[in-house]
Design an enzyme around this catalytic site. Structure first.
Site, mmCIF file in Angstrom:
data_model
loop_
_atom_site.group_PDB
_atom_site.id
_atom_site.type_symbol
_atom_site.label_atom_id
_atom_site.label_comp_id
_atom_site.label_asym_id
_atom_site.label_seq_id
_atom_site.Cartn_x
_atom_site.Cartn_y
_atom_site.Cartn_z
ATOM 1 C CD GLN A 1 -2.379 1.319 2.796
ATOM 2 O OE1 GLN A 1 -1.905 0.697 3.743
ATOM 3 N NE2 GLN A 1 -3.429 2.089 2.918
ATOM 4 N N GLY A 2 0.716 2.097 -1.016
ATOM 5 C CA GLY A 2 1.506 3.330 -1.106
ATOM 6 C C GLY A 2 0.655 4.563 -0.914
ATOM 7 C CB SER A 41 2.538 7.291 4.366
ATOM 8 O OG SER A 41 1.505 6.688 5.097
ATOM 9 C CD GLU A 58 -12.823 -8.648 5.222
ATOM 10 O OE1 GLU A 58 -12.736 -9.168 6.345
ATOM 11 O OE2 GLU A 58 -13.647 -9.020 4.381
ATOM 12 C CD GLU A 84 -1.386 11.243 19.194
ATOM 13 O OE1 GLU A 84 -1.237 10.549 18.171
ATOM 14 O OE2 GLU A 84 -0.798 11.019 20.260
ATOM 15 C CB SER A 115 4.099 -2.557 5.375
ATOM 16 O OG SER A 115 3.976 -1.602 6.387
HETATM 17 C C1 LIG Z 1 4.487 -0.048 11.279
HETATM 18 C C2 LIG Z 1 3.922 0.885 10.269
HETATM 19 C C3 LIG Z 1 3.548 0.431 9.018
HETATM 20 C C4 LIG Z 1 3.071 1.332 8.068
HETATM 21 N N1 LIG Z 1 2.733 0.836 6.829
HETATM 22 C C5 LIG Z 1 2.294 1.693 5.883
HETATM 23 C C6 LIG Z 1 2.019 1.234 4.560
HETATM 24 O O1 LIG Z 1 2.143 0.048 4.254
HETATM 25 N N2 LIG Z 1 1.622 2.130 3.636
HETATM 26 C C7 LIG Z 1 1.446 3.455 3.922
HETATM 27 O O2 LIG Z 1 1.034 4.203 3.045
HETATM 28 N N3 LIG Z 1 1.718 3.932 5.174
HETATM 29 C C8 LIG Z 1 2.136 3.089 6.147
HETATM 30 N N4 LIG Z 1 2.436 3.553 7.407
HETATM 31 C C9 LIG Z 1 2.395 4.994 7.645
HETATM 32 C C10 LIG Z 1 1.269 5.448 8.549
HETATM 33 O O3 LIG Z 1 0.050 5.398 7.871
HETATM 34 C C11 LIG Z 1 1.636 6.880 9.014
HETATM 35 O O4 LIG Z 1 2.787 6.770 9.825
HETATM 36 C C12 LIG Z 1 0.521 7.513 9.793
HETATM 37 O O5 LIG Z 1 -0.547 7.822 8.960
HETATM 38 C C13 LIG Z 1 0.995 8.814 10.514
HETATM 39 O O6 LIG Z 1 1.584 9.674 9.590
HETATM 40 P P1 LIG Z 1 3.038 10.296 9.849
HETATM 41 O O7 LIG Z 1 3.954 9.195 10.246
HETATM 42 O O8 LIG Z 1 3.380 11.120 8.673
HETATM 43 O O9 LIG Z 1 2.879 11.217 11.138
HETATM 44 P P2 LIG Z 1 2.254 12.694 11.188
HETATM 45 O O10 LIG Z 1 0.934 12.700 10.456
HETATM 46 O O11 LIG Z 1 3.287 13.669 10.750
HETATM 47 O O12 LIG Z 1 1.990 12.850 12.711
HETATM 48 C C14 LIG Z 1 3.029 13.144 13.675
HETATM 49 C C15 LIG Z 1 2.384 13.279 15.045
HETATM 50 O O13 LIG Z 1 1.448 14.375 15.030
HETATM 51 C C16 LIG Z 1 0.148 13.931 15.418
HETATM 52 N N5 LIG Z 1 -0.865 14.619 14.613
HETATM 53 C C17 LIG Z 1 -0.889 14.777 13.273
HETATM 54 N N6 LIG Z 1 -1.990 15.445 12.889
HETATM 55 C C18 LIG Z 1 -2.686 15.719 14.033
HETATM 56 C C19 LIG Z 1 -3.908 16.382 14.293
HETATM 57 N N7 LIG Z 1 -4.656 16.897 13.305
HETATM 58 N N8 LIG Z 1 -4.323 16.457 15.591
HETATM 59 C C20 LIG Z 1 -3.576 15.940 16.616
HETATM 60 N N9 LIG Z 1 -2.403 15.298 16.421
HETATM 61 C C21 LIG Z 1 -1.969 15.186 15.142
HETATM 62 C C22 LIG Z 1 0.132 12.431 15.093
HETATM 63 O O14 LIG Z 1 -0.827 11.756 15.878
HETATM 64 C C23 LIG Z 1 1.562 12.034 15.440
HETATM 65 O O15 LIG Z 1 1.677 11.827 16.814
HETATM 66 C C24 LIG Z 1 2.925 2.694 8.383
HETATM 67 C C25 LIG Z 1 3.283 3.149 9.657
HETATM 68 C C26 LIG Z 1 3.785 2.267 10.581
HETATM 69 C C27 LIG Z 1 4.175 2.784 11.943
#
Ligand SMILES: Cc1cc2nc3c(=O)[nH]c(=O)nc-3n(C[C@H](O)[C@H](O)[C@H](O)COP(=O)(O)OP(=O)(O)OC[C@H]3O[C@@H](n4cnc5c(N)ncnc54)[C@H](O)[C@@H]3O)c2cc1C
Length: 405
Positions: free
Chosen positions: A129-130, A132, A247, A386, A164
Site C-alpha cells: 500500500q503506497g 503515506s 473487513e 490522536e 510495508s
Molecule cells: C508499522 C507501520 C507500518 C506502516 N505501513 C504503511 C504502509 O504500508 N503504507 C502506507 O502508506 N503507510 C504506512 N504507514 C504509515 C502510517 O500510515 C503513518 O505513519 C501515519 O498515517 C501517521 O503519519 P506520519 O507518520 O506522517 O505522522 P504525522 O501525520 O506527521 O503525525 C506526527 C504526530 O502528530 C500527530 N498529529 C498529526 N496530525 C494531528 C492532528 N490533526 N491532531 C492531533 N495530532 C496530530 C500524530 O498523531 C503524530 O503523533 C505505516 C506506519 C507504521 C508505523
C-alpha cells in the site's frame, strides 16, 4: 451478557473444527511454538491449503477463487483459526485480500476483478500500500506524488514512505495527484502499479526492532496502464475512504481471542517471576484482563453491525484506539515484570511485528521485548491515536471540528 452466534453458525463451527483436526498434527500447539523458519514454511504451506479449500477469502465468489460462503461463516472460520493458533492468511494478504482485493470486489470493473482477484488467491500477485509520503501521513490529502496520462499509460513521479512489505510485493495500490488544479481531496486517483519496472526504486528502512519491514518507494517516470485506476480518474479519495470501511469483521472476531491469549501469557509470566502476591502487579493484571474482556463485547457489537452490512464508523475508531493502547500497556507491564532481564532478548522473537505474538509462543524475553517495541507502531499506523481521538471528538461527541487546510 453472553453474545452468541446463530445456530447455523455453530453448526458450521463443527465443520471448521473437523477441518482443523484433519489438517493439523495431533500435537499442534500453535504456530508460535514453531521456530522461525518452520513457522514461515508452515504459513506458506497452510496458505495453499486454505486457497484450495476456499477459506482464504471465504466470502468471495467461487469464480474468483473464494469460498462462496457468508460473512457469518467467514467470522466463524477466522475465530476458530485464531483459537487453534493457525494463520487465516499469508504474509501479504492483509494488503492483497483484505484491502485491495475487497475494494476491487466492491467497486472494481469486471475486467479488474477477472484479472486481479484470482491472481491474489493463487499468490501470483502480492500487494503493498503506497499512501503515506514524507509530507503526508495523517494529513493524507497533502500528498504530492503525481501521475499524468501519456497515451494509454499513467506516468508517475514522486516518493512514498513507510510502505510495508514493498520488497516482497510485486504490485502497489497507491494514491497520486492526477489533477493539480482541483481542490486537495478532489484531484487524487488510486492507481494499481506493477512494482518490478525500471522507474521504481525501493529502499528498506530499518525499524527499532531491527526488522526491515517497511520501505521508501521512489517513482521516476514509472508507468502503469490507463485502465489501472480504481473508480476512475480523480476519484481516489472516494476509493481510499471505501477502503477504510472494509473487513473490520475479521478483526472484531479475532482481536478478543488474540489479546486474551496475550493476557494469559502475561499471567503466566507473573507466576514465573514469583509476583502473584504483589498488590500493584495484581491490580495491573486485573486491569489488563478486564480490558481484554471488554474487547470481546466491543467485538460482538461491531460484528452485529458488520454482518448486517453496516460500515463501522465510530466503532472502528473506538476499537483501533482501544486495542492499540491496551497492547502498549500490556507489553509495558510485561517489560516491567521482566526488569533489566527484559532488555536482553533471548529465545524466539515474534514472527509478525505487529499485534500480539502468535498463539503458542514461548514466554521468552525476545517475544516480549519485540512486541513491546512494535506495540508503539500500533498506535501510529492505520490512523494514529490522536487522529482516532479527533474523529471520536468530532463524530461521536459532537465537539467543534478542528481547522483543516
Ligand atoms: C508499522 C507501520 C507500518 C506502516 N505501513 C504503511 C504502509 O504500508 N503504507 C502506507 O502508506 N503507510 C504506512 N504507514 C504509515 C502510517 O500510515 C503513518 O505513519 C501515519 O498515517 C501517521 O503519519 P506520519 O507518520 O506522517 O505522522 P504525522 O501525520 O506527521 O503525525 C506526527 C504526530 O502528530 C500527530 N498529529 C498529526 N496530525 C494531528 C492532528 N490533526 N491532531 C492531533 N495530532 C496530530 C500524530 O498523531 C503524530 O503523533 C505505516 C506506519 C507504521 C508505523
Amino acid at each position: 451478557m453472553d453474545p452468541r452466534f446463530p445456530r447455523e453458525a455453530e453448526e458450521f463451527r463443527g465443520e471448521i473444527r473437523a477441518f482443523l483436526a484433519d489438517h493439523l498434527p495431533d500435537d499442534w500447539a500453535g504456530v508460535g511454538s514453531l521456530d522461525t523458519e518452520d513457522a514461515i514454511a508452515f504459513t506458506e504451506h497452510w496458505r495453499g491449503i486454505l486457497a484450495a479449500q476456499g477459506y482464504l477469502a471465504p466470502a468471495w465468489p467461487t469464480r474468483y477463487g473464494g469460498g462462496g460462503l457468508t460473512k457469518l461463516q467467514q467470522v466463524v472460520i477466522v475465530e476458530e483459526f485464531a483459537r487453534a493458533g493457525v494463520p487465516a492468511s499469508g504474509a501479504h494478504d492483509n494488503f492483497s485480500i483484505k484491502m485491495i482485493g475487497n475494494l476491487l470486489l466492491k467497486v472494481g470493473t469486471d475486467a479488474q476483478k477477472d484479472h486481479f482477484l484470482p491472481r491474489i488467491i493463487s499468490g501470483k500477485d502480492r500487494w503493498c500500500q503506497g499512501f503515506s509520503e514524507p509530507g503526508a501521513g495523517s494529513d493524507l490529502a497533502a500528498l504530492k506524488t503525481s501521475a499524468r496520462l501519456d497515451g494509454d499509460q499513467w506516468v508517475i513521479n514522486g516518493q512514498k514512505i513507510w510502505t510495508s512489505e514493498a520488497t516482497t510485493a510485486n504490485w502497489i495500490f497507491m494514491l497520486a495527484r492526477t489533477n493539480p488544479d482541483a481542490a486537495r481531496h478532489r484531484g487524487i486517483s488510486m492507481l494499481l502499479v506493477p512494482l518490478h519496472q525500471p522507474g521504481i526504486e525501493i529502499r528498506p528502512i530499518t525499524m527499532i526492532t531491527g526488522a526491515r519491514a517497511f520501505n521508501e518507494v521512489f517513482f521516476t517516470d514509472a508507468r502503469t496502464s490507463a485502465d489501472n485506476v480504481v473508480l476512475g480518474a480523480d476519484q481516489g479519495w472516494k476509493a481510499a475512504t471505501a477502503l477504510l470501511g472494509l473487513e473490520r469483521g475479521d478483526e472484531a472476531a479475532t482481536n478478543p481471542i488474540l489479546f486474551r491469549a496475550e493476557v494469559d501469557r502475561l499471567i503466566k509470566l507473573v507466576h514465573e517471576r514469583g509476583l502473584a502476591d504483589d498488590e500493584i502487579v495484581r491490580d495491573r493484571v486485573a486491569h489488563a484482563y478486564t480490558k481484554a474482556e471488554i474487547m470481546r463485547f466491543m467485538g460482538a457489537r461491531i460484528l452485529t453491525g458488520w454482518l448486517k452490512g453496516e460500515t463501522p464508523g465510530t466503532e472502528a475508531s473506538v476499537s483501533k484506539l482501544y486495542w492499540s493502547e491496551h497492547h502498549r500497556s500490556v507489553t509495558d507491564l510485561a517489560m516491567t515484570l521482566l526488569g533489566p532481564a527484559g532488555l536482553i532478548p533471548e529465545g524466539r522473537p515474534p514472527l509478525r511485528h505487529f499485534r500480539t505474538d502468535d498463539p503458542g509462543a514461548p514466554n521468552s524475553t525476545a517475544s516480549w521485548y519485540h512486541t513491546w517495541l512494535a506495540a508503539v507502531s500500533g498506535t501510529i499506523y492505520a490512523g494514529t491515536s490522536e487522529i482516532q481521538r479527533n474523529i471520536l471528538a468530532e463524530t461521536a461527541l459532537g465537539l467543534p471540528r478542528e481547522t483543516r487546510g
